[in-house]
Design a protein around this motif. Structure first.
Motif, PDB file in Angstrom:
ATOM      1  N   VAL A  61      -0.499  -8.760   1.826  1.00  5.52           N
ATOM      2  CA  VAL A  61       0.039  -8.237   0.572  1.00  5.52           C
ATOM      3  C   VAL A  61       0.362  -6.756   0.717  1.00  5.52           C
ATOM      4  CG1 VAL A  61      -0.534  -7.692  -1.828  1.00  5.52           C
ATOM      5  CG2 VAL A  61      -1.054  -9.945  -0.909  1.00  5.52           C
ATOM      6  N   LEU A  62      -0.554  -6.004   1.312  1.00  9.30           N
ATOM      7  CA  LEU A  62      -0.302  -4.584   1.545  1.00  9.30           C
ATOM      8  C   LEU A  62       0.949  -4.376   2.394  1.00  9.30           C
ATOM      9  CD1 LEU A  62      -3.775  -2.926   2.252  1.00  9.30           C
ATOM     10  CD2 LEU A  62      -2.196  -2.385   0.400  1.00  9.30           C
ATOM     11  N   GLY A  63       1.071  -5.162   3.457  1.00  7.81           N
ATOM     12  CA  GLY A  63       2.229  -5.023   4.330  1.00  7.81           C
ATOM     13  C   GLY A  63       3.529  -5.301   3.615  1.00  7.81           C
ATOM     14  N   GLY A 204      -3.682   6.882   4.529  1.00  3.62           N
ATOM     15  CA  GLY A 204      -2.353   7.144   5.074  1.00  3.62           C
ATOM     16  C   GLY A 204      -1.307   7.305   3.982  1.00  3.62           C
ATOM     17  N   ALA A 205      -1.405   6.462   2.926  1.00  4.48           N
ATOM     18  CA  ALA A 205      -0.453   6.581   1.820  1.00  4.48           C
ATOM     19  C   ALA A 205      -0.627   7.904   1.084  1.00  4.48           C
ATOM     20  CB  ALA A 205      -0.630   5.409   0.853  1.00  4.48           C
ATOM     21  N   LEU A 206      -1.871   8.327   0.897  1.00  4.40           N
ATOM     22  CA  LEU A 206      -2.122   9.610   0.241  1.00  4.40           C
ATOM     23  C   LEU A 206      -1.579  10.766   1.076  1.00  4.40           C
ATOM     24  CD1 LEU A 206      -5.750   9.030  -1.090  1.00  4.40           C
ATOM     25  CD2 LEU A 206      -3.676   9.291  -2.465  1.00  4.40           C
ATOM     26  N   LEU A 267       2.648  -8.218  -8.875  1.00  9.28           N
ATOM     27  CA  LEU A 267       1.778  -7.542  -9.831  1.00  9.28           C
ATOM     28  C   LEU A 267       1.503  -6.097  -9.441  1.00  9.28           C
ATOM     29  CD1 LEU A 267      -1.053  -9.960 -11.059  1.00  9.28           C
ATOM     30  CD2 LEU A 267       0.413  -8.503 -12.455  1.00  9.28           C
ATOM     31  N   ALA A 268       1.389  -5.835  -8.145  1.00  4.41           N
ATOM     32  CA  ALA A 268       1.114  -4.470  -7.700  1.00  4.41           C
ATOM     33  C   ALA A 268       2.235  -3.509  -8.049  1.00  4.41           C
ATOM     34  CB  ALA A 268       0.859  -4.449  -6.187  1.00  4.41           C
ATOM     35  N   GLY A 269       3.430  -4.019  -8.301  1.00  2.00           N
ATOM     36  CA  GLY A 269       4.517  -3.201  -8.833  1.00  2.00           C
ATOM     37  C   GLY A 269       5.210  -2.273  -7.866  1.00  2.00           C
ATOM     38  N   PRO A 270       5.547  -2.696  -6.636  1.00  2.00           N
ATOM     39  CA  PRO A 270       6.243  -1.774  -5.728  1.00  2.00           C
ATOM     40  C   PRO A 270       7.631  -1.378  -6.223  1.00  2.00           C
ATOM     41  CG  PRO A 270       6.197  -4.005  -4.819  1.00  2.00           C
ATOM     42  CD  PRO A 270       5.296  -4.004  -6.016  1.00  2.00           C
ATOM     43  N   TYR A 271       8.222  -2.188  -7.117  1.00  2.00           N
ATOM     44  CA  TYR A 271       9.526  -1.813  -7.680  1.00  2.00           C
ATOM     45  C   TYR A 271       9.359  -1.009  -8.964  1.00  2.00           C
ATOM     46  CZ  TYR A 271      14.013  -2.150 -10.029  1.00  2.00           C
ATOM     47  OH  TYR A 271      15.177  -1.853 -10.693  1.00  2.00           O
ATOM     48  N   LEU A 281      -0.462   4.714  -5.537  1.00  2.00           N
ATOM     49  CA  LEU A 281      -0.761   3.969  -6.756  1.00  2.00           C
ATOM     50  C   LEU A 281      -0.521   2.478  -6.553  1.00  2.00           C
ATOM     51  CD1 LEU A 281      -1.661   4.153  -9.672  1.00  2.00           C
ATOM     52  CD2 LEU A 281       0.717   4.580 -10.332  1.00  2.00           C
ATOM     53  N   VAL A 282       0.547   2.129  -5.832  1.00  2.00           N
ATOM     54  CA  VAL A 282       0.803   0.725  -5.525  1.00  2.00           C
ATOM     55  C   VAL A 282      -0.334   0.158  -4.671  1.00  2.00           C
ATOM     56  CG1 VAL A 282       2.349  -0.856  -4.314  1.00  2.00           C
ATOM     57  CG2 VAL A 282       3.301   0.961  -5.732  1.00  2.00           C
ATOM     58  N   VAL A 283      -0.775   0.913  -3.673  1.00  2.00           N
ATOM     59  CA  VAL A 283      -1.871   0.458  -2.813  1.00  2.00           C
ATOM     60  C   VAL A 283      -3.142   0.249  -3.633  1.00  2.00           C
ATOM     61  CG1 VAL A 283      -3.363   1.113  -0.881  1.00  2.00           C
ATOM     62  CG2 VAL A 283      -0.897   1.537  -0.758  1.00  2.00           C
TER      63      VAL A 283
END
Length: 398
Positions: A61-63, A204-206, A267-271, A281-283
């Protein structure tokens, strides 16, 4: 000619904070609606709830979510997860430790991700076509070289993977301090493994969203190549997490496996959380989205919606979330010209939450009524969306 990934890549809307609020709030709302299903004893809570926050498929899911942040659709995560599990299982059967086996599996995922990234970024072939093609090639290759049933680890190969805790005080115990140590289920080891990878990705995202912006130094093509490589690594580590808990690595029989991956990514909302710097925030939204997708699959349905091994209510969740996110984004970005957009966004969100309310349990008549009303509300919102689009198209032609 416009690049497909350029069209799919999230834009930078002017009122991004409103999108963020709705996106995060929707995940929390679904969880709160389904919360009565969490009433478990302490032992089952750890394995059935907390364990489901960090399941094996959280890493694919993260990928996929990270790839979507750059406009790419990575449809190879299911097969790459199977590849990572088979490679790690083969290494363990050869006497390699778990950590080296996981690194080798990650290397296999990196290789597949690099192939995906090179074709998509350099040749500009649509990512969905490329990733499903590489997934099929990997699936057929695994089926040719591995047993149909998968790779099973030798007996007692997973003994060293158990985490331990002190049992209740026992004066007769031989362990120091009068406590005897007991093994925790391998599901706990799996959860800690997945949580550790998740923390690394979040850090890494931060870092990428902080003062150092990679897009200032790298072109969009290299960023797309890199994120598809990361997606391959994460998906393969998801297969390792499955191996840790199950002690076996199945060979994939079809290119699309666990449908909760799609629902959790949506649901995580990447768009919806689209502005630059929203990747952390998505992560952060991924674990609660994964738990919500699991609770929905188990409880939010009124009839048996399984077909061919797939839980179709998870596809329903994915479609309803995508509709709600698209309608909310349209309403927020309409620059004051709300009208029907607000109505569609409200009805799509209400339909999603009403359908989730059916998963709270109760009399069958109540569950069925909530489910039907929720689904009908979402369908009406979709019909209004399509009708408004048709009206605009006719007006534009005139």
């Amino acid at each position: 000619m416009p690049w497909f990934e350029d069209k799919l890549r999230p834009a930078a809307p002017p009122r991004a904070w409103m999108r963020d609020t709705v996106g995060v709030g929707l995940v929390l709302a679904v969880l709160l609606v389904l919360r009565p299903r969490w009433q478990l004893d302490a032992e089952r809570y750890v394995t059935d709830v907390m364990g489901q926050v960090f399941p094996f498929f959280l890493l694919p899911v993260l990928g996929m979510a990270l790839a979507l942040r750059r406009g790419a659709i990575d449809l190879s995560v299911w097969i790459v997860a199977g590849l990572g599990g088979v490679v790690a299982a083969g290494c363990v059967c050869s006497g390699v430790g778990l950590v080296p086996a996981a690194l080798i599996a990650a290397g296999a995922g990196l290789a597949v991700g690099a192939v995906n990234g090179a074709i998509v970024a350099l040749l500009r072939v649509p990512s969905g076509v490329v990733t499903i093609a590489t997934a099929l090639v990997c699936m057929w290759g695994l089926q040719a070289v591995a047993d149909a049933g998968g790779v099973d680890l030798p007996p007692r190969a997973t003994d060293a993977w158990h985490m331990t805790q002190a049992a209740e005080s026992d004066p007769t115990a031989r362990q120091p301090g009068g406590h005897e140590m007991q093994w925790l289920p391998l599901a706990v080891t799996r959860a800690f493994f997945v949580a550790g990878v998740f923390v690394v990705v979040l850090m890494g995202a931060l870092a990428g969203a902080g003062t150092v912006r990679l897009d200032r130094f790298l072109s969009e093509r290299w960023l797309l190549f890199g994120v598809l490589c990361v997606s391959g690594v994460l998906a393969s580590l998801g297969g390792v997490a499955w191996l840790i808990e199950r002690g076996a690595a199945p060979v994939p029989a079809r290119p699309v496996g666990e449908l909760r991956i799609l629902a959790a990514v949506a649901l995580a909302g990447p768009y919806l959380l689209s502005r630059h710097g929203r990747t952390p925030l998505v992560v952060i939204c991924v674990p609660p989205a994964v738990l919500a997708a699991t609770l929905w699959r188990q409880h939010a349905w009124a009839w048996d919606l399984h077909y061919g091994g797939y839980a179709l209510q998870v596809l329903q969740l994915t479609a309803m979330v995508l509709l709600a996110h698209a309608a909310v984004a349209k309403a927020i970005d309409s620059a004051g010209r709300f009208g029907w957009r607000i109505a569609v966004a409200g009805m799509a969100t209400a339909g999603l939450l009403l359908t989730a309310t059916a998963g709270r349990g109760g009399p069958l008549e109540r569950i069925t009524a909530l489910y039907v009303v929720g689904a009908a509300t979402a369908l009406l919102a979709a019909a209004m969306w399509l009708a408004a689009g048709g009206v605009r198209l006719i007006a534009a032609r005139r």
